[in-house]
Design a protein around this motif. Structure first.
Motif, PDB file in Angstrom:
ATOM      1  N   ALA A  87     -17.017 -37.729 118.990  1.00  0.00           N
ATOM      2  CA  ALA A  87     -15.689 -38.312 119.206  1.00  0.00           C
ATOM      3  C   ALA A  87     -15.291 -39.289 118.119  1.00  0.00           C
ATOM      4  N   ALA A  88     -16.270 -39.944 117.479  1.00  0.00           N
ATOM      5  CA  ALA A  88     -15.963 -40.971 116.480  1.00  0.00           C
ATOM      6  C   ALA A  88     -17.036 -40.976 115.404  1.00  0.00           C
ATOM      7  N   ILE A  89     -16.616 -41.274 114.167  1.00  0.00           N
ATOM      8  CA  ILE A  89     -17.534 -41.309 113.028  1.00  0.00           C
ATOM      9  C   ILE A  89     -17.181 -42.501 112.139  1.00  0.00           C
ATOM     10  N   GLN A  90     -18.216 -43.163 111.645  1.00  0.00           N
ATOM     11  CA  GLN A  90     -18.043 -44.236 110.672  1.00  0.00           C
ATOM     12  C   GLN A  90     -18.735 -43.878 109.366  1.00  0.00           C
ATOM     13  N   PRO A  91     -18.088 -44.110 108.214  1.00  0.00           N
ATOM     14  CA  PRO A  91     -18.776 -43.944 106.936  1.00  0.00           C
ATOM     15  C   PRO A  91     -19.628 -45.170 106.607  1.00  0.00           C
ATOM     16  N   LYS A  92     -20.367 -45.089 105.521  1.00  0.00           N
ATOM     17  CA  LYS A  92     -21.069 -46.270 105.001  1.00  0.00           C
ATOM     18  C   LYS A  92     -20.019 -47.279 104.525  1.00  0.00           C
ATOM     19  N   ILE A  93     -20.213 -48.547 104.902  1.00  0.00           N
ATOM     20  CA  ILE A  93     -19.262 -49.592 104.511  1.00  0.00           C
ATOM     21  C   ILE A  93     -19.976 -50.626 103.655  1.00  0.00           C
ATOM     22  N   LEU A  94     -19.599 -50.681 102.379  1.00  0.00           N
ATOM     23  CA  LEU A  94     -20.162 -51.639 101.441  1.00  0.00           C
ATOM     24  C   LEU A  94     -19.188 -52.796 101.214  1.00  0.00           C
ATOM     25  N   ASP A  95     -19.712 -53.868 100.637  1.00  0.00           N
ATOM     26  CA  ASP A  95     -18.932 -55.078 100.387  1.00  0.00           C
ATOM     27  C   ASP A  95     -18.150 -54.920  99.084  1.00  0.00           C
ATOM     28  N   HIS A  96     -16.835 -54.994  99.171  1.00  0.00           N
ATOM     29  CA  HIS A  96     -15.993 -54.838  97.985  1.00  0.00           C
ATOM     30  C   HIS A  96     -16.285 -55.917  96.951  1.00  0.00           C
TER      31      HIS A  96
END
Length: 333
Positions: free
Chosen positions: A111-120
Motif C-alpha cells: 500500500a505504501a513505499i518509501q525511498p532512501k532519504i538522505l540529508d540534502h
C-alpha cells in the motif's frame, strides 16, 4: 481514466523552496504528473508557479489545513493509481520513480513505499525524517533504520535493500490510491507530524504492506517548515504519538502503552526543566492536555477501525539508547 502516478507537493509560502527543488522534480518525473496543492499561501508562490510552470496543475485551498488536511482535501481532486506525497524541500534523483512503481506492481498487497532519504545538507548521511525506513518500538516510539533519536548514520550502502517497514516517511511517501481511500486517508486532526505513522498503521491493520525501496533515493533538507526543536513541533509529535497508540494499538496492550508513554513524557519534561528549556516543557504539557481533550473522538475512531497485532521492535528504544548506549540500528541487529 486514471493516470498512473501523481507527484503531489504541498506548498505553504514556499516559493523559495519551489524555485530550488521543483525544476529537478519536473526533470526526473513523467510528463504532466506534477501537482501542487497550495495551503492558502500569502507569498508569491502561485503567481511564480503559474508563470514559470503552467504545465503544473495547482489546487488552491481556502486556508492552511496543515499537512494532513491539505493533502486530504487536495488528493480528492486527483484521479490516479498511485500518489507520491513529496515535501517541497526534497531533491529527487534520476531514476527515482521506476523502482517504486515496479515494486508496487510486483505485489498488490503493498500500500505504501518509501525511498532512501538522505540529508540534502550532508548527502553522505541519512536524513532525520525517514532515513532507511521507519520502525516503531514496543512502547510506540518511532525511529528509523539509519536514525535513532539524534544519532544519524552515514550511508554506506547498508540500507540499499528492499524490505518491509512499519511506517514510510511523509517527506516522500508513495501510496496506492485505492488503499489510501479504503482507510479514509490522513487523519486531519493531526494537522502535521506523525500522521503518516497513523496512516501506515491503519493500512497494516487491513493486512496491507509498507515497504522501503533502497534503490530509489531522494535528498531532504529537513526542518524547512519547523525546526526539530521548535515547541510547536514538540507539541505535535508528543500529542500525535499518543493519539496513534490509543487509536490503533489492540487491547489490552493499548492501556499500558499509553500509561507508560505518559510517564516517560513526564521524565522528558523533567529533562527539559534541568536544561532550562521551558518552552519545550510547556509544549509537552499542552500536548497532554490536548490529548486528553481528544480522547473521546479518538476512542470513537478506534471503535470503527479493525486492529491486528502489527509486528514491532520488541525492545525499547529508550532503554537501548540511554541505558545500553546503542546509538544505531546497525548495532541493534
Amino acid at each position: 481514466m486514471k493516470q498512473e502516478l501523481a507527484i503531489v507537493i504541498l506548498n505553504w509560502n514556499g516559493k523559495l523552496l519551489l524555485e530550488q527543488f521543483l525544476p529537478t522534480v519536473i526533470l526526473h518525473s513523467p510528463k504532466d504528473s506534477v501537482y501542487v496543492i497550495d495551503n492558502a499561501s500569502t507569498d508569491e508562490s502561485l503567481t511564480w508557479l503559474n508563470q514559470k510552470y503552467p504545465e503544473v496543475e495547482t489546487i488552491e485551498l481556502h486556508k492552511n489545513l496543515g499537512y494532513a488536511g491539505g493533502y486530504q482535501e487536495g488528493l480528492k481532486k486527483i484521479n490516479t493509481e498511485y500518489y507520491c506525497l513529496l515535501n517541497s524541500d526534497i531533491q529527487v534523483t534520476e531514476g527515482w520513480i521506476m523502482p517504486i512503481l515496479n515494486l508496487f506492481k510486483s505485489d498488490t498487497t503493498i500500500a505504501a513505499i518509501q525511498p532512501k532519504i538522505l540529508d540534502h545538507k550532508k548527502p553522505s548521511h541519512f536524513e532525520y525524517a525517514g532515513a532507511g525506513g521507519g520502525l516503531i518500538d514496543n512502547l510506540g516510539y518511532p525511529f528509523c533504520r539509519g536514525r535513532i533519536f539524534e544519532s544519524i548514520e552515514e550511508d554506506k550502502g547498508q540500507y540499499d535493500d528492499v524490505t518491509s517497514i512499519f511506517w514510510a516517511s511523509g517527506a516522500c511517501i508513495f501510496l496506492r490510491s485505492d488503499d489510501y481511500w479504503t482507510v479514509e486517508g490522513l487523519d486531519t486532526e493531526y494537522f502535521a507530524h506523525q500522521e503518516e505513522i497513523d496512516l501506515c498503521w491503519r493500512l497494516q491493520n487491513i493486512n496491507k504492506k509498507i515497504m522501503y525501496c533502497g534503490t530509489s533515493t531522494v535528498l531532504h533538507v529537513g526542518g524547512a517548515s519547523l525546526a526539530y526543536e521548535n515547541p510547536k513541533k514538540i507539541f505535535l509529535n508528543f500529542r500525535n504519538s499518543l493519539i496513534s497508540i490509543l487509536k490503533n494499538e489492540p487491547s489490552p496492550s493499548v492501556y499500558y502503552k499509553v500509561f507508560f508513554r505518559l510517564v516517560l513524557d513526564g521524565i522528558a519534561g523533567l529533562k527539559f526543566i534541568t536544561d532550562g528549556k521551558w518552552k519545550s516543557l510547556y509544549a509537552i504539557l499542552n500536548a497532554h492536555f490536548s490529548f486528553y481533550k481528544m480522547i473521546p473522538s479518538t476512542l470513537n475512531k478506534r471503535r470503527k477501525l479493525p486492529k491486528i497485532k502489527v509486528p514491532v521492535q520488541t525492545s525499547s528504544i529508550i532503554f537501548d539508547y540511554y541505558i545500553r548506549k546503542i546509538k544505531t540500528y546497525q548495532s541493534k541487529k
